[in-house]
Design a protein around this motif. Structure first.
Motif, PDB file in Angstrom:
ATOM      1  N   GLN A  84       0.794  -1.231   0.000  1.00  0.00           N
ATOM      2  CA  GLN A  84       0.000   0.000   0.000  1.00  0.00           C
ATOM      3  C   GLN A  84       0.826   1.280   0.000  1.00  0.00           C
ATOM      4  OE1 GLN A  84      -2.409  -0.680   3.549  1.00  0.00           O
ATOM      5  NE2 GLN A  84      -4.157  -1.193   2.226  1.00  0.00           N
ATOM      6  N   GLY A  85       2.111   1.202   0.218  1.00  0.00           N
ATOM      7  CA  GLY A  85       2.911   2.402   0.299  1.00  0.00           C
ATOM      8  C   GLY A  85       2.688   3.115   1.619  1.00  0.00           C
ATOM      9  N   TYR A  86       2.770   4.432   1.586  1.00  0.00           N
ATOM     10  CA  TYR A  86       2.615   5.204   2.821  1.00  0.00           C
ATOM     11  C   TYR A  86       1.207   5.140   3.384  1.00  0.00           C
ATOM     12  CZ  TYR A  86       7.234   7.206   2.076  1.00  0.00           C
ATOM     13  OH  TYR A  86       8.582   7.367   1.922  1.00  0.00           O
ATOM     14  N   ARG A  87       0.251   4.642   2.621  1.00  0.00           N
ATOM     15  CA  ARG A  87      -1.105   4.485   3.157  1.00  0.00           C
ATOM     16  C   ARG A  87      -1.121   3.490   4.316  1.00  0.00           C
ATOM     17  NH1 ARG A  87      -5.153   6.434  -0.273  1.00  0.00           N
ATOM     18  NH2 ARG A  87      -4.372   7.154  -2.306  1.00  0.00           N
TER      19      ARG A  87
ATOM     20  N   ASN B 297       6.311   4.175  -3.414  1.00  0.00           N
ATOM     21  CA  ASN B 297       5.024   4.747  -3.041  1.00  0.00           C
ATOM     22  C   ASN B 297       4.373   5.459  -4.232  1.00  0.00           C
ATOM     23  OD1 ASN B 297       3.033   5.798  -0.893  1.00  0.00           O
ATOM     24  ND2 ASN B 297       3.799   7.691  -1.809  1.00  0.00           N
ATOM     25  N   GLU B 298       5.165   6.239  -5.008  1.00  0.00           N
ATOM     26  CA  GLU B 298       4.604   6.932  -6.167  1.00  0.00           C
ATOM     27  C   GLU B 298       4.146   5.946  -7.227  1.00  0.00           C
ATOM     28  OE1 GLU B 298       6.794  10.088  -7.857  1.00  0.00           O
ATOM     29  OE2 GLU B 298       7.259  11.059  -5.956  1.00  0.00           O
TER      30      GLU B 298
ATOM     31  N   GLU C 258       0.818   4.803  -6.122  1.00  0.00           N
ATOM     32  CA  GLU C 258      -0.198   5.841  -6.290  1.00  0.00           C
ATOM     33  C   GLU C 258      -0.614   5.995  -7.750  1.00  0.00           C
ATOM     34  OE1 GLU C 258       1.155   9.479  -4.653  1.00  0.00           O
ATOM     35  OE2 GLU C 258       0.834   8.867  -2.553  1.00  0.00           O
ATOM     36  N   LEU C 259       0.348   5.860  -8.652  1.00  0.00           N
ATOM     37  CA  LEU C 259       0.032   5.960 -10.078  1.00  0.00           C
ATOM     38  C   LEU C 259      -0.656   4.709 -10.599  1.00  0.00           C
ATOM     39  CD1 LEU C 259       3.319   7.604 -11.436  1.00  0.00           C
ATOM     40  CD2 LEU C 259       1.080   8.670 -11.216  1.00  0.00           C
ATOM     41  N   GLN C 260      -0.712   3.673  -9.783  1.00  0.00           N
ATOM     42  CA  GLN C 260      -1.336   2.405 -10.162  1.00  0.00           C
ATOM     43  C   GLN C 260      -0.698   1.846 -11.428  1.00  0.00           C
ATOM     44  OE1 GLN C 260      -5.577   3.046 -10.371  1.00  0.00           O
ATOM     45  NE2 GLN C 260      -5.764   3.413  -8.180  1.00  0.00           N
TER      46      GLN C 260
END
Length: 642
Positions: A483-486, A536-537, A540-542
């Motif tokens: 999930q990254g920073y989520r 993480n980016e 977010e960009l999927q």
């Protein structure tokens, strides 16, 4: 028929046709010609695009009404020449020696001079006329003689030259307009082709032979290949034009300015005509003509460069090599689904200047900032799924220095109207993505996550606190890999105040980076931070995967413009004759001078085709000069009498 002939040979009709042709030519210069319909719609709107197309303004010089105007103007001018040339030739040979004394005396510039006893011989007057550039004819009269002279006869020739030049220009325009081709298109004997086909696959109804007439076509020749056909673009389609020879591209050379823009480019070609091979170098503004066909160096393109990518899964697993050719697509299996990689552009040089804003850097959103050096080759491509939906990618081969660190840059655009968003993939000390992939692989491995969590808690004396840190570190590594920073936000208590949430979040972030540093040894804290930021980016960009541009083999193609204009010489000759004719009509003044002598008086009459302030001075000069001749002739007679 008589009324039509009178209309065609009238001066008013000719001037009206010439005015309309001038206006049409002006509109053809203002409005860009022979562009696809979508270009006019995007620039002027649908209404005006349809209006321009219906009126033939998008291809003025090949519109039916423009051909009709040229034909009418050629016919009108030809009839004017047919009607007026005999009279002008007769007037050119005429000295008007039949004019009566009464009509000569009525001219605005005339004078009678007294002669000495015995009259005036013709020889001095003839010598004067000859010295002044007059051609003359002597005729006898009842009581004397008449010298009828003229100069400036080239003015009449100027009229003939101007009208003949207009006929030549119109005929050349009709020849180069290739009226026969247009008639075949209108009748359906020829059909425009809109599909992207190989030359051998173009149907016969869309092909033109080498002797079809005038044409202006374009061709792209790849290095090492040959071509004997060109494409004649007409609206939204094309015709294939056969050439009387083949063009073989040996090498394409290009030079760049310091800012990376093309400075000059040239093509080393062989013109292959049967067994003859003629080496030629084509450069910008240096065309070459062979067998009536002129080759221009007009541009360049990619000729099918070979490229190789490495597709990297987001979990850091082993990459999948993908090879392809620019301008074509390569099939790809991604996450079990079929995709197609469509390679669109390879740029070997990417130079960015930074004169105005030294602080600008590569941005994670939008276009990359300007740099003062070449950042290396880049590749643009589209990733298209089985439903036809695609997103755009732009990848650089070499890492770029940003704020003292080295990054591989990967641009992505999911929507057509969005800006490219650049992802920074940190490069390690070996200028590779080895550390990036190693950390992602370790975060996806439960055993390595557990080992890193134990290493983080190993220095804590309190067993309960050590166990809590170990558990939290494992959860952070596992959650961040997905999930990254989520994942960090999900662990922060939601019932505290904002300041407390911020402190807890910073604690979790520090714990995550400490645990990540345990996964790669030796670990640079900045490198670890950049890797986490990049991952993480990407989440977010999927992005379905990441791509690394590995290598390429560039193949250039030369863009040539091929023209055959048999009517061009007619237009050039007509333009030269037009210039000569206009100068003759406006700068050459026709003058006539009559000298009638009887035993007592000499009548001097002078006229010109245009009245000017200098005409009176010229008349007075002739009058005074001839008066002096009379006095000189009278002096010997006076001396003899004495």
């Amino acid at each position: 028929m008589n009324a039509l002939l009178n209309l065609l040979r009238s001066m008013r009709f000719a001037i009206a046709i010439l005015t309309v042709v001038a206006v049409a030519a002006t509109s053809g210069s203002v409005l860009e010609q022979n562009q696809p319909a979508v270009t006019y719609v995007s620039r002027y709107g649908e209404f005006w695009a349809v209006f321009f197309d219906r009126c033939g303004l998008t291809d003025v010089y090949h519109a039916p009404w423009f051909f009709l105007l040229l034909a009418f103007m050629a016919c009108s001018t030809t009839l004017c020449l047919w009607q007026n040339t005999p009279a002008m030739l007769r007037d050119l040979r005429s000295f008007r020696e039949q004019k009566s004394l009464a009509s000569l005396r009525q001219l605005p510039h005339s004078v009678e001079l007294d002669l000495p006893a015995g009259g005036m011989p013709a020889a001095p007057l003839a010598a004067y006329l000859r010295a002044q550039g007059f051609r003359f004819k002597q005729a006898a009269s009842t009581n004397g003689y008449l010298l009828a002279s003229r100069s400036g006869g080239a003015r009449r020739l100027g009229y003939l030259l101007v009208h003949g030049a207009m006929v030549l220009i119109c005929a050349g325009g009709l020849v180069d307009g290739n009226v026969g081709l247009r008639l075949r298109l209108w009748s359906g004997a020829l059909r425009l082709e809109s599909r992207d086909l190989e030359p051998a696959q173009v149907p016969a109804a869309s092909r033109l032979p080498a002797d079809a007439g005038s044409f202006r076509a374009s061709m792209n020749v790849t290095e090492g290949d040959s071509s004997n056909t060109a494409l004649l673009q007409l609206g939204d389609g094309y015709l294939q034009q056969q050439l009387p020879f083949a063009v073989h591209l040996k090498r394409f050379r290009i030079e760049h300015y310091a800012n990376g823009q093309p400075k000059d480019f040239a093509s080393d070609i062989d013109i292959v005509d049967g067994a003859r091979h003629l080496p030629v170098t084509l450069q910008v503004n240096h065309p070459y003509t062979y067998r009536g066909v002129t080759l221009f160096q007009s541009g360049f393109a990619d000729g099918g460069s070979k490229v190789r990518l490495n597709m990297l899964p987001l979990d850091g697993a082993a990459g999948q090599p993908v090879s392809g050719t620019v301008g074509r697509g390569s099939p790809l299996l991604l996450n079990g689904e079929p995709y197609t990689l469509e390679f669109s552009e390879l740029r070997a040089i990417n130079v960015f200047s930074n004169d105005r804003a030294p602080e600008r850097r590569w941005s994670s959103q939008g276009l990359p900032g300007e740099r003062v050096h070449d950042v290396g080759p880049s590749l643009s491509f589209r990733l298209r799924d089985k439903l036809g939906q695609s997103d755009e990618w732009h990848v650089y081969q070499r890492p770029a220095m940003i704020d003292g660190a080295s990054y591989f840059l990967l641009g992505h655009r999911g929507q057509q109207d969005a800006a490219l968003r650049y992802l920074r993939l940190p490069a390690d000390a070996n200028a590779s993505l080895g550390s990036y992939r190693q950390l992602l692989q370790a975060m996806a491995d439960p055993a390595r996550r557990a080992s890193a969590a134990k290493a983080v808690a190993a220095g804590v004396q309190d067993r309960h606190l050590a166990a809590a840190l170990e558990t939290a570190a494992q959860r952070l590594l596992q959650g961040f890999s997905v999930q990254g920073y989520r994942a960090l936000a999900g662990l922060v208590p939601a019932d505290g105040d904002r300041n407390q949430q911020m402190r807890v979040g910073r604690l979790y972030l520090g714990l995550l980076e400490r645990a990540a540093q345990q996964l790669i040894r030796p670990a640079d804290p900045r490198l670890v931070h950049d890797i986490l930021q990049a991952h993480n980016e990407a989440l977010e960009l999927q992005l379905p995967a990441l791509f690394q541009f590995e290598r390429y083999e560039q193949v250039n193609a030369s863009g040539l413009q091929v023209t055959h204009a048999p009517g061009a010489m007619m237009v050039y000759l007509g333009s030269a004759l037009l210039a000569l004719g206009v100068m003759a009509m406006y700068f050459v003044q026709e003058r006539r001078l009559w000298l009638h002598a009887d035993p007592h008086q000499l009548l001097l009459a002078f006229s010109a085709n245009r009245h000017s302030p200098a005409l009176q001075n010229e008349f007075e000069r002739h009058r005074d000069a001839i008066g002096r001749l009379i006095l000189a002739a009278a002096a010997p007679s006076t001396a003899t009498a004495k």
